[in-house]
Scaffold this motif. Structure first.
Motif, PDB file in Angstrom:
ATOM      1  N   MET A  63     -10.573   3.546  -0.902  1.00  0.00           N
ATOM      2  CA  MET A  63      -9.308   3.936  -0.272  1.00  0.00           C
ATOM      3  C   MET A  63      -8.247   4.127  -1.352  1.00  0.00           C
ATOM      4  O   MET A  63      -8.432   3.729  -2.506  1.00  0.00           O
ATOM      5  CB  MET A  63      -8.866   2.891   0.757  1.00  0.00           C
ATOM      6  N   ALA A  64      -7.151   4.752  -0.977  1.00  0.00           N
ATOM      7  CA  ALA A  64      -6.080   5.032  -1.934  1.00  0.00           C
ATOM      8  C   ALA A  64      -5.438   3.726  -2.399  1.00  0.00           C
ATOM      9  O   ALA A  64      -5.377   2.749  -1.653  1.00  0.00           O
ATOM     10  CB  ALA A  64      -5.030   5.938  -1.304  1.00  0.00           C
ATOM     11  N   GLU A  65      -4.930   3.730  -3.645  1.00  0.00           N
ATOM     12  CA  GLU A  65      -4.304   2.524  -4.175  1.00  0.00           C
ATOM     13  C   GLU A  65      -3.055   2.152  -3.374  1.00  0.00           C
ATOM     14  O   GLU A  65      -2.758   0.972  -3.180  1.00  0.00           O
ATOM     15  CB  GLU A  65      -3.949   2.714  -5.651  1.00  0.00           C
ATOM     16  N   ALA A  66      -2.318   3.166  -2.894  1.00  0.00           N
ATOM     17  CA  ALA A  66      -1.134   2.889  -2.080  1.00  0.00           C
ATOM     18  C   ALA A  66      -1.525   2.174  -0.785  1.00  0.00           C
ATOM     19  O   ALA A  66      -0.828   1.266  -0.313  1.00  0.00           O
ATOM     20  CB  ALA A  66      -0.394   4.186  -1.762  1.00  0.00           C
ATOM     21  N   THR A  67      -2.656   2.582  -0.211  1.00  0.00           N
ATOM     22  CA  THR A  67      -3.155   1.934   0.999  1.00  0.00           C
ATOM     23  C   THR A  67      -3.559   0.497   0.708  1.00  0.00           C
ATOM     24  O   THR A  67      -3.324  -0.416   1.511  1.00  0.00           O
ATOM     25  CB  THR A  67      -4.366   2.698   1.566  1.00  0.00           C
ATOM     26  N   THR A  68      -4.153   0.290  -0.463  1.00  0.00           N
ATOM     27  CA  THR A  68      -4.538  -1.057  -0.880  1.00  0.00           C
ATOM     28  C   THR A  68      -3.320  -1.972  -0.941  1.00  0.00           C
ATOM     29  O   THR A  68      -3.344  -3.112  -0.457  1.00  0.00           O
ATOM     30  CB  THR A  68      -5.211  -1.023  -2.256  1.00  0.00           C
ATOM     31  N   LYS A  69      -2.246  -1.495  -1.542  1.00  0.00           N
ATOM     32  CA  LYS A  69      -1.018  -2.290  -1.656  1.00  0.00           C
ATOM     33  C   LYS A  69      -0.498  -2.676  -0.276  1.00  0.00           C
ATOM     34  O   LYS A  69      -0.025  -3.790  -0.065  1.00  0.00           O
ATOM     35  CB  LYS A  69       0.040  -1.508  -2.433  1.00  0.00           C
ATOM     36  N   THR A  70      -0.595  -1.737   0.671  1.00  0.00           N
ATOM     37  CA  THR A  70      -0.143  -2.014   2.035  1.00  0.00           C
ATOM     38  C   THR A  70      -0.981  -3.123   2.659  1.00  0.00           C
ATOM     39  O   THR A  70      -0.456  -4.049   3.286  1.00  0.00           O
ATOM     40  CB  THR A  70      -0.245  -0.744   2.902  1.00  0.00           C
ATOM     41  N   HIS A  71      -2.298  -3.041   2.482  1.00  0.00           N
ATOM     42  CA  HIS A  71      -3.185  -4.058   3.040  1.00  0.00           C
ATOM     43  C   HIS A  71      -2.922  -5.423   2.398  1.00  0.00           C
ATOM     44  O   HIS A  71      -2.929  -6.453   3.096  1.00  0.00           O
ATOM     45  CB  HIS A  71      -4.643  -3.659   2.840  1.00  0.00           C
ATOM     46  N   VAL A  72      -2.701  -5.440   1.088  1.00  0.00           N
ATOM     47  CA  VAL A  72      -2.420  -6.697   0.398  1.00  0.00           C
ATOM     48  C   VAL A  72      -1.153  -7.335   0.967  1.00  0.00           C
ATOM     49  O   VAL A  72      -1.102  -8.535   1.252  1.00  0.00           O
ATOM     50  CB  VAL A  72      -2.269  -6.491  -1.121  1.00  0.00           C
ATOM     51  N   SER A  73      -0.121  -6.527   1.166  1.00  0.00           N
ATOM     52  CA  SER A  73       1.140  -7.034   1.726  1.00  0.00           C
ATOM     53  C   SER A  73       0.931  -7.607   3.120  1.00  0.00           C
ATOM     54  O   SER A  73       1.486  -8.659   3.463  1.00  0.00           O
ATOM     55  CB  SER A  73       2.176  -5.905   1.783  1.00  0.00           C
ATOM     56  N   ARG A  74       0.125  -6.926   3.927  1.00  0.00           N
ATOM     57  CA  ARG A  74      -0.128  -7.404   5.282  1.00  0.00           C
ATOM     58  C   ARG A  74      -0.901  -8.720   5.278  1.00  0.00           C
ATOM     59  O   ARG A  74      -0.626  -9.614   6.087  1.00  0.00           O
ATOM     60  CB  ARG A  74      -0.900  -6.344   6.068  1.00  0.00           C
ATOM     61  N   VAL A  75      -1.859  -8.826   4.372  1.00  0.00           N
ATOM     62  CA  VAL A  75      -2.626 -10.069   4.253  1.00  0.00           C
ATOM     63  C   VAL A  75      -1.705 -11.235   3.904  1.00  0.00           C
ATOM     64  O   VAL A  75      -1.760 -12.308   4.521  1.00  0.00           O
ATOM     65  CB  VAL A  75      -3.732  -9.926   3.181  1.00  0.00           C
ATOM     66  N   LEU A  76      -0.837 -11.021   2.930  1.00  0.00           N
ATOM     67  CA  LEU A  76       0.089 -12.079   2.524  1.00  0.00           C
ATOM     68  C   LEU A  76       1.006 -12.474   3.679  1.00  0.00           C
ATOM     69  O   LEU A  76       1.239 -13.663   3.931  1.00  0.00           O
ATOM     70  CB  LEU A  76       0.925 -11.616   1.323  1.00  0.00           C
ATOM     71  N   ASN A  77       1.530 -11.482   4.380  1.00  0.00           N
ATOM     72  CA  ASN A  77       2.444 -11.761   5.495  1.00  0.00           C
ATOM     73  C   ASN A  77       1.748 -12.531   6.612  1.00  0.00           C
ATOM     74  O   ASN A  77       2.297 -13.497   7.161  1.00  0.00           O
ATOM     75  CB  ASN A  77       3.015 -10.447   6.042  1.00  0.00           C
ATOM     76  N   LYS A  78       0.550 -12.116   6.958  1.00  0.00           N
ATOM     77  CA  LYS A  78      -0.158 -12.768   8.057  1.00  0.00           C
ATOM     78  C   LYS A  78      -0.553 -14.206   7.728  1.00  0.00           C
ATOM     79  O   LYS A  78      -0.580 -15.067   8.612  1.00  0.00           O
ATOM     80  CB  LYS A  78      -1.406 -11.957   8.429  1.00  0.00           C
TER      81      LYS A  78
END
Length: 213
Positions: free
Chosen positions: A181-196
């Motif tokens: 997946m795109a690196e920008a998408t990866t950053k989004t997923h990482v942020s969501r993981v941290l938030n959750k």
């Protein structure tokens, strides 16, 4: 892209040396210098640097407290002479993206800034094992991968995969390649993981994963 850095240290000579080292990197610009924690917080909120290099022992407001106030504002890389467990543990719980000792050479310092600016975490090798042991004692064991939920909000299957990659120490670029997946998408997923999971940095996420699987 130029990495904008704020250097916070109460010793002018040390600050000057750090600025001199960073000035030797073509992709790094020092946008400000702070002599204490309160000034660091004010300047960081005003200048919005990519990375704050933060000392621990400073007047008015210590580096750990300043890091806590800057959570969500910018990434903080703790740079200190002391590898005391209290400082390491406290800094990362406050949301620091990395912890580096001042005896690191110039090349290591510059690379540490680049790593944190990319959104990745960094821990000085000499304190990693002690850090993991400390978090193992303090953080509750919660299984993540393979369960329906992780934390109150739950992780999606893709977010679980991202968490597993973080736990293995992969960078955002490496996660993007492995999960196609795109690196920008990866950053989004990482942020969501941290938030959750209620975590403040990917370093915390890596330790969370190591204790939860």
């Amino acid at each position: 892209m130029t990495i904008r850095v704020l250097v916070a240290d109460d010793h002018a000579a040390v600050r000057g040396g750090i600025v001199l080292i960073l000035g030797g990197a073509d992709d790094i610009e020092v946008v400000g210098e702070a002599g204490d924690g309160e000034q660091a917080v004010v300047m960081a909120r005003e200048l919005r640097p990519d990375v704050v290099l933060m000392d621990v022992r400073m007047p008015r407001l210590d580096g750990i407290s300043a890091t806590r106030e800057l959570a969500g504002v910018c990434d903080v890389l703790i740079l200190t002479t002391f590898d005391v467990d209290e400082y390491v543990f406290g800094a990362l719980r406050a949301g620091a993206a990395g912890f580096l000792l001042k005896n690191a050479d110039a090349e290591a310092l510059i690379e540490a800034v680049r790593v944190v600016a990319r959104g990745d975490g960094l821990i000085s090798p000499g304190v990693t094992r002690r850090l993991i042991a400390a978090f193992a004692e303090q953080m509750p064991v919660r299984r993540v991968v393979g369960e329906e939920a992780a934390g109150p909000a739950g992780l999606t299957p893709r977010e679980k995969e991202v968490l597993a990659c973080i736990g293995r120490g992969l960078s955002n670029a490496e996660i993007a390649k492995e999960l196609d997946m795109a690196e920008a998408t990866t950053k989004t997923h990482v942020s969501r993981v941290l938030n959750k999971l209620g975590l403040k940095s990917r370093v915390q996420a890596a330790i969370y994963y190591s204790e939860g699987v």
